[in-house]
Each structure stands twice: as structure tokens, then as C-alpha cells.
Scaffold this motif. Sequence first.
Motif, PDB file in Angstrom:
ATOM      1  N   MET A  14      66.154  38.123 138.544  1.00 53.06           N
ATOM      2  CA  MET A  14      65.189  37.032 138.653  1.00 53.06           C
ATOM      3  C   MET A  14      65.074  36.491 140.082  1.00 53.06           C
ATOM      4  SD  MET A  14      64.874  33.764 136.199  1.00 53.06           S
ATOM      5  CE  MET A  14      64.210  32.251 136.828  1.00 53.06           C
ATOM      6  N   GLN A  15      66.116  36.614 140.874  1.00 55.09           N
ATOM      7  CA  GLN A  15      66.069  36.112 142.250  1.00 55.09           C
ATOM      8  C   GLN A  15      65.126  36.938 143.123  1.00 55.09           C
ATOM      9  OE1 GLN A  15      67.486  33.247 143.245  1.00 55.09           O
ATOM     10  NE2 GLN A  15      68.095  33.010 141.119  1.00 55.09           N
ATOM     11  N   SER A  16      65.213  38.247 143.002  1.00 49.17           N
ATOM     12  CA  SER A  16      64.442  39.134 143.876  1.00 49.17           C
ATOM     13  C   SER A  16      63.215  39.751 143.215  1.00 49.17           C
ATOM     14  CB  SER A  16      65.337  40.260 144.386  1.00 49.17           C
ATOM     15  OG  SER A  16      65.720  41.102 143.300  1.00 49.17           O
ATOM     16  N   GLY A  17      63.203  39.789 141.882  1.00 49.83           N
ATOM     17  CA  GLY A  17      62.129  40.478 141.171  1.00 49.83           C
ATOM     18  C   GLY A  17      62.321  41.981 141.118  1.00 49.83           C
ATOM     19  N   ARG A  43      59.977  32.233 136.178  1.00 51.99           N
ATOM     20  CA  ARG A  43      60.288  31.131 137.097  1.00 51.99           C
ATOM     21  C   ARG A  43      59.410  29.918 136.808  1.00 51.99           C
ATOM     22  NH1 ARG A  43      60.327  34.544 142.679  1.00 51.99           N
ATOM     23  NH2 ARG A  43      62.358  35.517 142.445  1.00 51.99           N
ATOM     24  N   ALA A  44      58.122  30.159 136.571  1.00 58.03           N
ATOM     25  CA  ALA A  44      57.200  29.049 136.298  1.00 58.03           C
ATOM     26  C   ALA A  44      57.590  28.312 135.029  1.00 58.03           C
ATOM     27  CB  ALA A  44      55.768  29.572 136.187  1.00 58.03           C
ATOM     28  N   LYS A  45      57.958  29.040 133.993  1.00 63.17           N
ATOM     29  CA  LYS A  45      58.349  28.384 132.742  1.00 63.17           C
ATOM     30  C   LYS A  45      59.648  27.614 132.925  1.00 63.17           C
ATOM     31  CE  LYS A  45      57.648  27.036 128.711  1.00 63.17           C
ATOM     32  NZ  LYS A  45      56.544  26.080 128.514  1.00 63.17           N
ATOM     33  N   MET A  73      62.896  38.148 128.266  1.00 64.82           N
ATOM     34  CA  MET A  73      64.082  37.549 127.653  1.00 64.82           C
ATOM     35  C   MET A  73      65.212  37.412 128.677  1.00 64.82           C
ATOM     36  SD  MET A  73      66.110  38.808 124.242  1.00 64.82           S
ATOM     37  CE  MET A  73      64.726  38.437 123.174  1.00 64.82           C
ATOM     38  N   PRO A  74      65.463  36.191 129.152  1.00 65.32           N
ATOM     39  CA  PRO A  74      66.587  35.989 130.077  1.00 65.32           C
ATOM     40  C   PRO A  74      67.908  36.338 129.401  1.00 65.32           C
ATOM     41  CG  PRO A  74      65.184  34.042 129.964  1.00 65.32           C
ATOM     42  CD  PRO A  74      64.753  34.958 128.866  1.00 65.32           C
ATOM     43  N   LEU A  75      68.819  36.888 130.184  1.00 64.89           N
ATOM     44  CA  LEU A  75      70.160  37.129 129.677  1.00 64.89           C
ATOM     45  C   LEU A  75      70.907  35.809 129.744  1.00 64.89           C
ATOM     46  CD1 LEU A  75      69.197  40.037 130.178  1.00 64.89           C
ATOM     47  CD2 LEU A  75      71.528  40.576 130.831  1.00 64.89           C
ATOM     48  N   ASP A  79      77.583  33.435 133.947  1.00 60.45           N
ATOM     49  CA  ASP A  79      77.835  33.804 135.338  1.00 60.45           C
ATOM     50  C   ASP A  79      76.640  33.447 136.222  1.00 60.45           C
ATOM     51  OD1 ASP A  79      75.970  35.717 134.664  1.00 60.45           O
ATOM     52  OD2 ASP A  79      77.409  37.350 134.555  1.00 60.45           O
ATOM     53  N   ASP A  80      76.765  33.761 137.489  1.00 62.97           N
ATOM     54  CA  ASP A  80      75.721  33.425 138.446  1.00 62.97           C
ATOM     55  C   ASP A  80      74.563  34.415 138.449  1.00 62.97           C
ATOM     56  OD1 ASP A  80      77.043  31.153 139.267  1.00 62.97           O
ATOM     57  OD2 ASP A  80      78.154  32.205 140.837  1.00 62.97           O
ATOM     58  N   GLU A  81      74.704  35.520 137.752  1.00 66.35           N
ATOM     59  CA  GLU A  81      73.624  36.503 137.675  1.00 66.35           C
ATOM     60  C   GLU A  81      72.451  35.904 136.920  1.00 66.35           C
ATOM     61  OE1 GLU A  81      73.693  39.583 138.930  1.00 66.35           O
ATOM     62  OE2 GLU A  81      75.790  39.740 139.464  1.00 66.35           O
ATOM     63  N   GLN A  82      71.270  36.030 137.467  1.00 68.85           N
ATOM     64  CA  GLN A  82      70.071  35.591 136.773  1.00 68.85           C
ATOM     65  C   GLN A  82      69.227  36.836 136.508  1.00 68.85           C
ATOM     66  OE1 GLN A  82      68.290  32.461 139.123  1.00 68.85           O
ATOM     67  NE2 GLN A  82      69.440  30.947 137.982  1.00 68.85           N
ATOM     68  N   LEU A  83      69.413  37.387 135.329  1.00 72.62           N
ATOM     69  CA  LEU A  83      68.753  38.625 134.948  1.00 72.62           C
ATOM     70  C   LEU A  83      67.910  38.395 133.710  1.00 72.62           C
ATOM     71  CD1 LEU A  83      71.866  40.979 135.226  1.00 72.62           C
ATOM     72  CD2 LEU A  83      70.184  40.483 137.011  1.00 72.62           C
TER      73      LEU A  83
END
Length: 112
Positions: A14-17, A43-45, A73-75, A79-83
Motif C-alpha cells: 500500500m505504501q508504494s503501490g 488510501r482514499a477510503k 482486501m487489506p491484510l 505489523d508495520d507492513e501495509q499490504l
Amino acid sequence: MSMDGAIGIALIDMQSGMVLAKQGGNALFDLDMAGALNTEVLRAKARAVEALQLGDEVQDILVTLGTQYHLIMPLLRNDDEQLFLYLALDKARGNLALARHQLRRIEQAITL
């Protein structure tokens, strides 16, 4: 990926796309581009949830097109991973409820 009607699925940062893993897609459906563009949707939501002070998090986003479903669907991890997982599904051949269930199973099976 053995999901009826699946056009493609991707795991996206999600950080880099950037797409970290993918299966499916074709010359007419670019999963790398779709992943980057849907990063902005998520990101917008997330910004809307925060701005509205809902005190909650996005579990999934469904975009319904004429012939396809697109699931974001976000995981949900600590942790700090935003996937997030992104799935494109053919409406005529796929089952939306089953696809959502299978995405949650995939989420639980992912190890980084």
C-alpha cells in the motif's frame, strides 16, 4: 489460484503501490497497473474513515462493474507492513461470497 471466474489476483504494498506477487491477468488486464491504481482507492477510503472519526478500519472494498467484481482486501495484521489483496472476478462465472471467503483464507495463509 483455483477460484471460479478469477481474472487475476495480486498482493500489493500500500505504501508504494507495487505488486509483490500476482497470478493471472492478461494483455487486456494489467495487474501491475490495476494494483497501483487501486492503492489510491484504498488510501482514499482509509482517509475517509479517519476524517469521519469512525474509529474503525477497512475490511474490504467492493467495486461492481458491468461484467466484473473488483475486491480490495487489506491484510489485517499487527505489523508495520501495509499490504492488500486485489482480486478481479468475472461476474458471470464467479461467486462473490465464495471469493470473499477464499480471500480471507489466502490472507491467513500469507507469511512474509
